[in-house]
Write a protein that holds these residues in place. Structure first.
Motif, PDB file in Angstrom:
ATOM      1  N   VAL A  30      32.443  30.440  39.535  1.00 18.52           N
ATOM      2  CA  VAL A  30      33.118  30.477  38.245  1.00 18.52           C
ATOM      3  C   VAL A  30      32.649  31.697  37.457  1.00 18.52           C
ATOM      4  CG1 VAL A  30      33.425  29.229  36.070  1.00 18.52           C
ATOM      5  CG2 VAL A  30      33.417  27.980  38.220  1.00 18.52           C
ATOM      6  N   LYS A  31      31.375  32.000  37.542  1.00 18.25           N
ATOM      7  CA  LYS A  31      30.833  33.152  36.827  1.00 18.25           C
ATOM      8  C   LYS A  31      31.477  34.450  37.308  1.00 18.25           C
ATOM      9  CE  LYS A  31      26.333  35.076  35.613  1.00 18.25           C
ATOM     10  NZ  LYS A  31      24.889  34.958  35.819  1.00 18.25           N
ATOM     11  N   ARG A  32      31.659  34.574  38.618  1.00 14.18           N
ATOM     12  CA  ARG A  32      32.288  35.770  39.171  1.00 14.18           C
ATOM     13  C   ARG A  32      33.769  35.840  38.794  1.00 14.18           C
ATOM     14  NH1 ARG A  32      32.443  37.502  45.525  1.00 14.18           N
ATOM     15  NH2 ARG A  32      33.691  39.347  45.215  1.00 14.18           N
ATOM     16  N   SER A  33      34.430  34.696  38.752  1.00 14.75           N
ATOM     17  CA  SER A  33      35.841  34.665  38.358  1.00 14.75           C
ATOM     18  C   SER A  33      36.014  35.084  36.902  1.00 14.75           C
ATOM     19  CB  SER A  33      36.412  33.263  38.562  1.00 14.75           C
ATOM     20  OG  SER A  33      36.350  32.891  39.901  1.00 14.75           O
ATOM     21  N   ILE A  34      35.166  34.579  36.031  1.00 16.05           N
ATOM     22  CA  ILE A  34      35.242  34.945  34.615  1.00 16.05           C
ATOM     23  C   ILE A  34      34.947  36.426  34.439  1.00 16.05           C
ATOM     24  CG2 ILE A  34      34.114  34.591  32.369  1.00 16.05           C
ATOM     25  CD1 ILE A  34      33.849  31.631  33.142  1.00 16.05           C
ATOM     26  N   ALA A  35      33.978  36.935  35.177  1.00 15.36           N
ATOM     27  CA  ALA A  35      33.665  38.366  35.088  1.00 15.36           C
ATOM     28  C   ALA A  35      34.840  39.213  35.561  1.00 15.36           C
ATOM     29  CB  ALA A  35      32.416  38.677  35.911  1.00 15.36           C
ATOM     30  N   THR A  36      35.526  38.783  36.601  1.00 17.22           N
ATOM     31  CA  THR A  36      36.697  39.516  37.091  1.00 17.22           C
ATOM     32  C   THR A  36      37.780  39.580  36.029  1.00 17.22           C
ATOM     33  OG1 THR A  36      36.218  38.855  39.363  1.00 17.22           O
ATOM     34  CG2 THR A  36      38.466  39.565  38.892  1.00 17.22           C
ATOM     35  N   VAL A  37      38.050  38.455  35.392  1.00 14.86           N
ATOM     36  CA  VAL A  37      39.088  38.418  34.361  1.00 14.86           C
ATOM     37  C   VAL A  37      38.674  39.256  33.150  1.00 14.86           C
ATOM     38  CG1 VAL A  37      40.305  36.895  32.757  1.00 14.86           C
ATOM     39  CG2 VAL A  37      40.008  36.213  35.126  1.00 14.86           C
ATOM     40  N   LEU A  38      37.416  39.169  32.744  1.00 14.61           N
ATOM     41  CA  LEU A  38      36.965  39.936  31.578  1.00 14.61           C
ATOM     42  C   LEU A  38      36.992  41.443  31.846  1.00 14.61           C
ATOM     43  CD1 LEU A  38      34.003  37.813  30.192  1.00 14.61           C
ATOM     44  CD2 LEU A  38      36.255  38.140  29.198  1.00 14.61           C
ATOM     45  N   PHE A  39      36.551  41.853  33.021  1.00 14.11           N
ATOM     46  CA  PHE A  39      36.544  43.286  33.322  1.00 14.11           C
ATOM     47  C   PHE A  39      37.949  43.836  33.500  1.00 14.11           C
ATOM     48  CE2 PHE A  39      32.014  42.705  34.825  1.00 14.11           C
ATOM     49  CZ  PHE A  39      31.479  43.358  33.730  1.00 14.11           C
ATOM     50  N   SER A  40      38.853  43.036  34.037  1.00 16.85           N
ATOM     51  CA  SER A  40      40.232  43.515  34.141  1.00 16.85           C
ATOM     52  C   SER A  40      40.868  43.596  32.758  1.00 16.85           C
ATOM     53  CB  SER A  40      41.049  42.618  35.069  1.00 16.85           C
ATOM     54  OG  SER A  40      41.147  41.320  34.537  1.00 16.85           O
ATOM     55  N   SER A  41      40.518  42.688  31.851  1.00 19.25           N
ATOM     56  CA  SER A  41      41.016  42.774  30.470  1.00 19.25           C
ATOM     57  C   SER A  41      40.462  44.015  29.785  1.00 19.25           C
ATOM     58  CB  SER A  41      40.601  41.533  29.678  1.00 19.25           C
ATOM     59  OG  SER A  41      41.147  40.384  30.251  1.00 19.25           O
ATOM     60  N   LEU A  42      39.203  44.287  29.998  1.00 19.54           N
ATOM     61  CA  LEU A  42      38.586  45.471  29.418  1.00 19.54           C
ATOM     62  C   LEU A  42      39.218  46.740  29.978  1.00 19.54           C
ATOM     63  CD1 LEU A  42      36.343  46.596  27.582  1.00 19.54           C
ATOM     64  CD2 LEU A  42      34.842  46.562  29.573  1.00 19.54           C
ATOM     65  N   GLY A  43      39.483  46.760  31.272  1.00 16.77           N
ATOM     66  CA  GLY A  43      40.145  47.916  31.885  1.00 16.77           C
ATOM     67  C   GLY A  43      41.547  48.116  31.328  1.00 16.77           C
ATOM     68  N   GLY A  44      42.281  47.032  31.131  1.00 19.21           N
ATOM     69  CA  GLY A  44      43.611  47.134  30.540  1.00 19.21           C
ATOM     70  C   GLY A  44      43.558  47.640  29.114  1.00 19.21           C
ATOM     71  N   ALA A  45      42.559  47.193  28.342  1.00 17.87           N
ATOM     72  CA  ALA A  45      42.409  47.675  26.972  1.00 17.87           C
ATOM     73  C   ALA A  45      42.076  49.162  26.950  1.00 17.87           C
ATOM     74  CB  ALA A  45      41.324  46.878  26.255  1.00 17.87           C
ATOM     75  N   ILE A  46      41.258  49.613  27.871  1.00 16.84           N
ATOM     76  CA  ILE A  46      40.911  51.038  27.945  1.00 16.84           C
ATOM     77  C   ILE A  46      42.142  51.861  28.319  1.00 16.84           C
ATOM     78  CG2 ILE A  46      39.577  52.731  29.260  1.00 16.84           C
ATOM     79  CD1 ILE A  46      37.291  50.673  29.279  1.00 16.84           C
ATOM     80  N   LEU A  47      42.940  51.342  29.252  1.00 17.76           N
ATOM     81  CA  LEU A  47      44.180  52.051  29.597  1.00 17.76           C
ATOM     82  C   LEU A  47      45.145  52.080  28.415  1.00 17.76           C
ATOM     83  CD1 LEU A  47      44.863  50.866  33.236  1.00 17.76           C
ATOM     84  CD2 LEU A  47      44.226  53.150  32.462  1.00 17.76           C
ATOM     85  N   GLY A  48      45.220  50.987  27.664  1.00 13.95           N
ATOM     86  CA  GLY A  48      46.052  50.978  26.459  1.00 13.95           C
ATOM     87  C   GLY A  48      45.533  51.948  25.418  1.00 13.95           C
ATOM     88  N   LEU A  49      44.232  52.064  25.297  1.00 11.52           N
ATOM     89  CA  LEU A  49      43.630  53.014  24.367  1.00 11.52           C
ATOM     90  C   LEU A  49      43.907  54.451  24.781  1.00 11.52           C
ATOM     91  CD1 LEU A  49      41.709  53.338  21.902  1.00 11.52           C
ATOM     92  CD2 LEU A  49      39.826  53.381  23.546  1.00 11.52           C
ATOM     93  N   SER A  50      43.956  54.686  26.076  1.00 10.78           N
ATOM     94  CA  SER A  50      44.188  56.053  26.533  1.00 10.78           C
ATOM     95  C   SER A  50      45.615  56.529  26.272  1.00 10.78           C
ATOM     96  CB  SER A  50      43.873  56.167  28.022  1.00 10.78           C
ATOM     97  OG  SER A  50      44.835  55.446  28.781  1.00 10.78           O
ATOM     98  N   THR A  51      46.535  55.600  26.030  1.00 12.17           N
ATOM     99  CA  THR A  51      47.915  56.015  25.751  1.00 12.17           C
ATOM    100  C   THR A  51      48.091  56.523  24.332  1.00 12.17           C
ATOM    101  OG1 THR A  51      48.593  53.785  25.063  1.00 12.17           O
ATOM    102  CG2 THR A  51      48.830  54.351  27.406  1.00 12.17           C
ATOM    103  N   LEU A  52      47.139  56.271  23.464  1.00  6.72           N
ATOM    104  CA  LEU A  52      47.282  56.666  22.054  1.00  6.72           C
ATOM    105  C   LEU A  52      47.302  58.180  21.875  1.00  6.72           C
ATOM    106  CD1 LEU A  52      44.995  54.066  20.254  1.00  6.72           C
ATOM    107  CD2 LEU A  52      47.468  54.012  20.587  1.00  6.72           C
ATOM    108  N   SER A  53      46.727  58.908  22.792  1.00  4.24           N
ATOM    109  CA  SER A  53      46.700  60.362  22.651  1.00  4.24           C
ATOM    110  C   SER A  53      48.075  60.993  22.862  1.00  4.24           C
ATOM    111  CB  SER A  53      45.696  60.967  23.643  1.00  4.24           C
ATOM    112  OG  SER A  53      46.118  60.699  24.967  1.00  4.24           O
ATOM    113  N   PHE A  54      49.025  60.249  23.380  1.00  5.15           N
ATOM    114  CA  PHE A  54      50.366  60.784  23.614  1.00  5.15           C
ATOM    115  C   PHE A  54      51.282  60.662  22.405  1.00  5.15           C
ATOM    116  CE2 PHE A  54      48.918  59.495  27.900  1.00  5.15           C
ATOM    117  CZ  PHE A  54      48.881  60.760  28.468  1.00  5.15           C
ATOM    118  N   TYR A  55      50.831  60.024  21.361  1.00  2.19           N
ATOM    119  CA  TYR A  55      51.646  59.821  20.166  1.00  2.19           C
ATOM    120  C   TYR A  55      51.192  60.758  19.056  1.00  2.19           C
ATOM    121  CZ  TYR A  55      53.097  55.512  22.468  1.00  2.19           C
ATOM    122  OH  TYR A  55      53.589  54.605  23.358  1.00  2.19           O
ATOM    123  N   GLY A  56      52.150  61.146  18.219  1.00  2.10           N
ATOM    124  CA  GLY A  56      51.819  61.984  17.066  1.00  2.10           C
ATOM    125  C   GLY A  56      51.059  61.194  16.007  1.00  2.10           C
TER     126      GLY A  56
END
Length: 124
Positions: A30-56
């Motif tokens: 369960v600990k590994r499953s929760i870590a997988t979900v949390l790290f994938s959420s964090l990775g998605g947030a970082i990818l969403g943050l990286s899109t901000l540089s394309f906007y004025g």
């Protein structure tokens, strides 16, 4: 039933089914499953943050961060459910194989000591 209640019931049932299936395998905890979900959420947030540089005006598009985190959460949860639903990998006991190999080596060594039936000799 409102959308929020429906989502919470669906999420709760997915978590319950995922956790019960994850106990069936030794390598998925369960600990590994929760870590997988949390790290994938964090990775998605970082990818969403990286899109901000394309906007004025990046401050108007900060919802990309939450959208990326939500997509990462869904992807991580999907991976955990998929990984938990697969059958456990077979484990092999190699001690028997090594024991057989040792026995065959001993047999070959005993054969090498046996007197040969046919002998050849070359003289030049």
């Amino acid at each position: 039933m409102t959308l929020q209640k429906w989502t919470s019931v669906l999420l709760t049932s997915v978590i319950l089914f995922t956790s019960s299936a994850s106990f069936a395998q030794a390598d998925r905890t369960v600990k590994r499953s929760i870590a997988t979900v949390l790290f994938s959420s964090l990775g998605g947030a970082i990818l969403g943050l990286s899109t901000l540089s394309f906007y004025g005006e990046p401050e108007e598009h900060t919802n990309n961060i939450t959208t990326g985190a939500l997509i990462g959460f869904a992807a991580g949860l999907g991976y955990v459910v998929y990984d938990s639903s697969r059958p456990a990998a077979k484990t092999y006991d190699y001690s028997n194989v090594f024991d057989q190999e040792l026995k065959s080596r001993r047999a070959l060594a005993n054969l090498a000591k046996a007197p040969s039936i046919v002998q050849f000799s070359y003289d030049f």
